[in-house]
Design a protein around this motif. Structure first.
Motif, PDB file in Angstrom:
ATOM      1  N   PRO A  18       0.818  -1.228   0.000  1.00  0.00           N
ATOM      2  CA  PRO A  18       0.000   0.000   0.000  1.00  0.00           C
ATOM      3  C   PRO A  18       0.846   1.270   0.000  1.00  0.00           C
ATOM      4  O   PRO A  18       0.342   2.345  -0.337  1.00  0.00           O
ATOM      5  N   ASN A  19       2.121   1.174   0.382  1.00  0.00           N
ATOM      6  CA  ASN A  19       2.987   2.351   0.431  1.00  0.00           C
ATOM      7  C   ASN A  19       3.972   2.365  -0.741  1.00  0.00           C
ATOM      8  O   ASN A  19       5.036   2.980  -0.654  1.00  0.00           O
ATOM      9  N   GLU A  20       3.621   1.690  -1.824  1.00  0.00           N
ATOM     10  CA  GLU A  20       4.439   1.683  -3.037  1.00  0.00           C
ATOM     11  C   GLU A  20       3.617   2.268  -4.179  1.00  0.00           C
ATOM     12  O   GLU A  20       2.424   1.967  -4.316  1.00  0.00           O
ATOM     13  N   TYR A  21       4.261   3.067  -5.010  1.00  0.00           N
ATOM     14  CA  TYR A  21       3.556   3.824  -6.030  1.00  0.00           C
ATOM     15  C   TYR A  21       4.245   3.658  -7.381  1.00  0.00           C
ATOM     16  O   TYR A  21       5.458   3.410  -7.453  1.00  0.00           O
ATOM     17  N   VAL A  22       3.438   3.805  -8.432  1.00  0.00           N
ATOM     18  CA  VAL A  22       3.932   3.687  -9.808  1.00  0.00           C
ATOM     19  C   VAL A  22       3.692   5.019 -10.515  1.00  0.00           C
ATOM     20  O   VAL A  22       2.552   5.491 -10.585  1.00  0.00           O
ATOM     21  N   ILE A  23       4.764   5.613 -11.027  1.00  0.00           N
ATOM     22  CA  ILE A  23       4.714   6.902 -11.720  1.00  0.00           C
ATOM     23  C   ILE A  23       5.108   6.696 -13.177  1.00  0.00           C
ATOM     24  O   ILE A  23       6.126   6.053 -13.465  1.00  0.00           O
ATOM     25  N   TYR A  28       4.811  10.391  -1.573  1.00  0.00           N
ATOM     26  CA  TYR A  28       5.973   9.848  -2.278  1.00  0.00           C
ATOM     27  C   TYR A  28       7.258  10.072  -1.488  1.00  0.00           C
ATOM     28  O   TYR A  28       8.188   9.253  -1.575  1.00  0.00           O
ATOM     29  N   ALA A  29       7.347  11.166  -0.710  1.00  0.00           N
ATOM     30  CA  ALA A  29       8.579  11.447   0.017  1.00  0.00           C
ATOM     31  C   ALA A  29       8.883  10.359   1.047  1.00  0.00           C
ATOM     32  O   ALA A  29      10.047   9.987   1.253  1.00  0.00           O
ATOM     33  N   SER A  30       7.865   9.825   1.695  1.00  0.00           N
ATOM     34  CA  SER A  30       8.064   8.795   2.711  1.00  0.00           C
ATOM     35  C   SER A  30       7.635   7.413   2.239  1.00  0.00           C
ATOM     36  O   SER A  30       7.509   6.502   3.064  1.00  0.00           O
ATOM     37  N   ALA A  31       7.417   7.261   0.943  1.00  0.00           N
ATOM     38  CA  ALA A  31       6.961   5.965   0.416  1.00  0.00           C
ATOM     39  C   ALA A  31       8.069   4.931   0.540  1.00  0.00           C
ATOM     40  O   ALA A  31       9.271   5.251   0.516  1.00  0.00           O
ATOM     41  N   GLU A  32       7.660   3.701   0.670  1.00  0.00           N
ATOM     42  CA  GLU A  32       8.644   2.617   0.701  1.00  0.00           C
ATOM     43  C   GLU A  32       9.380   2.505  -0.624  1.00  0.00           C
ATOM     44  O   GLU A  32      10.594   2.296  -0.658  1.00  0.00           O
ATOM     45  N   ARG A  33       8.631   2.669  -1.721  1.00  0.00           N
ATOM     46  CA  ARG A  33       9.259   2.601  -3.049  1.00  0.00           C
ATOM     47  C   ARG A  33       8.358   3.304  -4.056  1.00  0.00           C
ATOM     48  O   ARG A  33       7.141   3.163  -4.025  1.00  0.00           O
ATOM     49  N   VAL A  34       8.984   4.077  -4.950  1.00  0.00           N
ATOM     50  CA  VAL A  34       8.278   4.752  -6.038  1.00  0.00           C
ATOM     51  C   VAL A  34       8.950   4.322  -7.337  1.00  0.00           C
ATOM     52  O   VAL A  34      10.127   4.587  -7.542  1.00  0.00           O
ATOM     53  N   LEU A  35       8.206   3.650  -8.168  1.00  0.00           N
ATOM     54  CA  LEU A  35       8.752   3.122  -9.426  1.00  0.00           C
ATOM     55  C   LEU A  35       8.387   4.072 -10.561  1.00  0.00           C
ATOM     56  O   LEU A  35       7.205   4.327 -10.811  1.00  0.00           O
ATOM     57  N   TRP A  36       9.409   4.583 -11.242  1.00  0.00           N
ATOM     58  CA  TRP A  36       9.243   5.560 -12.315  1.00  0.00           C
ATOM     59  C   TRP A  36       9.366   4.858 -13.660  1.00  0.00           C
ATOM     60  O   TRP A  36      10.435   4.350 -14.004  1.00  0.00           O
ATOM     61  N   ILE A  37       8.272   4.838 -14.425  1.00  0.00           N
ATOM     62  CA  ILE A  37       8.282   4.259 -15.764  1.00  0.00           C
ATOM     63  C   ILE A  37       8.616   5.369 -16.753  1.00  0.00           C
ATOM     64  O   ILE A  37       7.902   6.372 -16.841  1.00  0.00           O
TER      65      ILE A  37
END
Length: 367
Positions: free
Chosen positions: A164-169, A246-255
């Motif tokens: 839940p704390n991981e995001y896809v950009i 995003y600043a405190s996210a566990e992981r942010v994956l940039w496509i």
């Protein structure tokens, strides 16, 4: 048949002739009462006497003799299925009038109209005046890279579900948005009149629009820059990664695609050094269509940029930022339906296509 509302007029008149005759009336009287010629009355009375109701239908007619043979039509179709350059004609593609002209010059027929040529081609659904561009896969790691991106859209990374704390950009640049100031004001649409935009314009410069789209939250972060490059792209990354969540996210994956500002391992290392919780994921080469931010850019092109009528670059930037707020207020995630299974089917079709063409090329060489 004589009084049916759905009966054709000609059949209704023939049936009335028969009914008048059944009442014992002469041909002359029937002709006078129906308004038909005497010979016509005599014809349909005789036809009915010979064949009954079936005799009132039209007989099969031979029609006008054909002006062209099936061989001539086939030769025109065969010519349309060849590139003009292969036949020595200085054209990029065929049109119906050009085909008609070439057919006459080749002596296939003395004369043929463009409409006739178009009708022949329509029988086989041929439209040689249309074309579609395409690009073949050249990236040896296409399946792996594309599958990785598609897994992220399905909230999966390296075989494990995203937390839940991981995001896809999804991020990219839209280059060269020009500020074209029309020499005459744009006219609003009116009754039976479309909006009118003057063709001539003055150039007010151009800028680049960089956008990062949160795939699953349907939120856009954008900025304008004088040009693209490493620094403008990192400015976009900083804009996103400096705010929550995003600043405190566990992981942010940039496509990202393989543009010069974020290409290769150097760009991935640069991103990881600046933001340790950020991971750069590249699409395959020539596969920007896998990047969802391109869909957002198409929306911007249709709703904001086109038709282009801005007084200066400041107005362009203000319009783009205002549209971001408007879009984020109601946006929903894109319904992405292309999965890894669809990718495997696509690659299998391309493999079969390649194998078939290799066999065809080998046959031509041996022949």
């Amino acid at each position: 048949m004589a009084y049916g509302l759905k009966t054709e007029y000609r059949l209704r008149m023939r049936a009335q002739v028969v009914l008048h005759a059944a009442r014992g009336r002469s041909n002359a009287r029937i002709a006078a009462e129906t308004g038909l010629h005497l010979d016509t009355v005599r014809l349909w009375r005789g036809r009915f006497a010979d064949a009954g109701i079936a005799g009132l239908a039209d007989r099969r007619r031979s029609g006008r003799p054909p002006a062209f043979t099936p061989l001539q039509a086939a030769e025109v179709t065969a010519l349309a299925c060849r590139l003009p350059a292969e036949t020595g004609v200085p054209l990029s593609r065929w049109t119906a009038p050009e085909l008609a002209r070439e057919v006459v010059e080749r002596g296939i027929t003395a004369f043929v109209s463009a409409a006739t040529v178009r009708r022949w081609l329509a029988q086989d659904a041929l439209k040689p005046w249309q074309y579609r561009s395409w690009i073949f896969i050249t990236d040896p790691g296409f399946r792996t890279k594309a599958g990785r991106v598609l897994d992220l859209y399905a909230r999966t990374w390296q075989g494990h579900p995203l937390g839940p704390n991981e995001y896809v950009i999804s991020a990219d640049e839209k280059t060269s948005i020009q500020a074209r100031c029309r020499c005459h004001p744009t006219l609003a649409p009116g009754q039976a009149r479309a909006m009118r935009v003057n063709h001539t314009y003055g150039r007010g410069g151009a800028l680049a629009y960089l956008a990062a789209y949160d795939v699953h939250q349907a939120k856009v972060f954008g900025r304008t820059e004088p040009r693209t490059g490493i620094d403008p792209f990192m400015n976009l990354v900083t804009q996103v990664m400096s705010v929550e969540p995003y600043a405190s996210a566990e992981r942010v994956l940039w496509i990202v695609d393989n543009g010069s500002s974020h290409r290769g391992t150097k760009a991935a290392d640069r991103l990881a050094v600046a933001f340790p919780n950020a991971v750069m994921v590249h699409t395959p080469v020539h596969a920007s269509w896998l990047n969802q931010v391109e869909i957002y850019f198409s929306v911007v092109q249709r709703k904001v940029v086109s038709p282009n009528d801005f007084t200066d670059l400041a107005q362009v930037g203000d319009r783009l930022r205002a549209f971001e707020d408007r879009y984020n207020a109601t946006a929903q995630p894109f319904q992405w339906k292309f999965t890894t299974s669809d990718l495997d089917d696509l690659l299998a079709r391309l493999d079969r296509h390649t194998a078939d063409h290799q066999e065809e090329s080998s046959f031509r060489l041996t022949a």
